[in-house]
Design an enzyme around this catalytic site. Structure first.
Site, PDB file in Angstrom:
ATOM      1  N   LYS A 188      29.597  -1.044 -42.165  1.00  0.00           N
ATOM      2  CA  LYS A 188      28.708  -0.692 -41.053  1.00  0.00           C
ATOM      3  C   LYS A 188      28.004   0.637 -41.298  1.00  0.00           C
ATOM      4  O   LYS A 188      26.889   0.851 -40.813  1.00  0.00           O
ATOM      5  CB  LYS A 188      29.477  -0.679 -39.734  1.00  0.00           C
ATOM      6  CG  LYS A 188      30.596   0.367 -39.637  1.00  0.00           C
ATOM      7  CD  LYS A 188      30.139   1.684 -39.053  1.00  0.00           C
ATOM      8  CE  LYS A 188      31.273   2.692 -39.026  1.00  0.00           C
ATOM      9  NZ  LYS A 188      30.871   3.973 -38.412  1.00  0.00           N
ATOM     10  N   THR A 245      27.174   1.821 -34.282  1.00  0.00           N
ATOM     11  CA  THR A 245      26.670   2.743 -35.294  1.00  0.00           C
ATOM     12  C   THR A 245      25.203   2.495 -35.614  1.00  0.00           C
ATOM     13  O   THR A 245      24.506   3.406 -36.045  1.00  0.00           O
ATOM     14  CB  THR A 245      27.520   2.629 -36.577  1.00  0.00           C
ATOM     15  OG1 THR A 245      28.901   2.646 -36.226  1.00  0.00           O
ATOM     16  CG2 THR A 245      27.251   3.783 -37.506  1.00  0.00           C
TER      17      THR A 245
END
Length: 330
Positions: A188, A245
């Site tokens: 991520k 994120t």
């Protein structure tokens, strides 16, 4: 588990120390920088890494690793690329069988090893676990609600850790998928850099949603190489962390990508930062593993070209958009 050790007093380590103290535990927070430990003990602040947030009295900061010897569980929050060196120093102070919760996200560039394997090398008498999920340090430190994955092979020990650290605003969901809980946190960060580039180039919210969705497909393919479970990658430590994120400039990785999209040089951005954008390191080993295993990861490869080969952002984005059409297969 009344005495909790936190190894690393950056923003995330400090936030976790505050969370453990809020659960009623006595916390020893090891800081690499002596002035950070002094600031915490004297002023109840970490002015360098987490400014403006009051730290609880149950936290005692130290620069001496020997002070961690009395702890009954450890939270390891050193940056991923420094985890081996830090835990090698820590080894002489660790009791056999102590839970060692890895709270840093990344893959060791030098070896291609997950953090749990690094810990098996450096702390062979500890029990490795993963604590990972969609969290920003400032919110956790202030006690705002969050949920994380706690991955550990021993389910009884998972229950004990949850009883020690869990709170209504710090919810832990246990899993035995130790490899899978690490894959999401590593991948991520790379996708967040790509998402930031979309923001910097002003390509719109549609493009950001596409990066998140196709980034998840790349995460799932990468996870297969480590026998990660699909349900783990669709959970808090995977999809949950990916969404957070890639959606906020509080993310160091997304803010790095945005600056790149706006035309700034990678070297200049990194030179002015004290905190780590882990995706800038992880992308190198992800590229290597994907190539060696024949894993299709066009977004990660695009980030690699920009950060490591010096390719122009606009050129890479054009190449990405002009890829052949294909079926939607995760």
């Amino acid at each position: 588990m009344q005495r909790i050790g936190v190894v690393g007093a950056g923003a995330w380590g400090t936030a976790l120390a505050n969370a453990a103290a809020r659960a009623g535990r006595q916390v020893t927070l090891w800081a690499h920088e002596p002035d950070v430990a002094t600031d915490i003990n004297r002023h109840r602040l970490n002015s360098i890494f987490l400014p403006g947030i009051h730290l609880r009295e149950e936290i005692t900061a130290t620069h001496d690793m020997a002070d961690l010897a009395v702890c009954e569980a450890l939270l390891l929050v050193a940056p991923a690329q420094h985890m081996r060196a830090v835990t090698e120093r820590l080894r002489q102070h660790v009791s056999p069988g102590i839970p060692a919760l890895i709270c840093s996200k990344g893959i060791e560039v030098a070896t291609g090893k997950l953090m749990s394997v690094v810990i098996a090398d450096t702390l062979p008498d500890a029990v490795p676990a993963i604590l990972s999920g969609p969290t920003f340090a400032g919110e956790v430190a202030r006690g705002l609600p969050c949920a994380l994955t706690l991955a550990i092979a021993d389910e009884t020990l998972a229950d004990q850790i949850t009883a020690s650290l869990g709170q209504p605003t710090f919810r832990l969901y246990s899993s035995t998928d130790v490899p899978g809980a690490q894959i999401g946190g590593a991948i991520k960060n790379v996708m967040a850099i790509a998402s930031g580039m979309v923001a910097g180039l002003q390509l719109g919210e549609n493009a950001r949603a596409a990066v998140i969705t196709r980034g998840l497909a790349e995460m799932m393919r990468f996870g297969q190489a480590f026998d990660a479970r699909r349900e783990t990658l669709m959970g808090l430590s995977g999809l949950g962390d990916l969404i957070l994120t890639c959606s906020s400039l509080q993310s160091r990785n997304m803010s790095l990508g945005k600056a790149l999209g706006e035309g700034r040089r990678f070297e200049d951005i990194m030179a002015e930062r004290r905190s780590v954008a882990e995706g800038a390191h992880t992308v190198e080993v992800v590229e290597t593993i994907a190539r060696d295993h024949g894993i299709s990861m066009p977004i990660a490869h695009s980030v690699f070209r920009i950060l490591k080969d010096g390719a122009a952002v606009n050129e890479v984005v054009r190449d990405l958009l002009e890829r052949p059409f294909t079926r939607e297969i995760a």
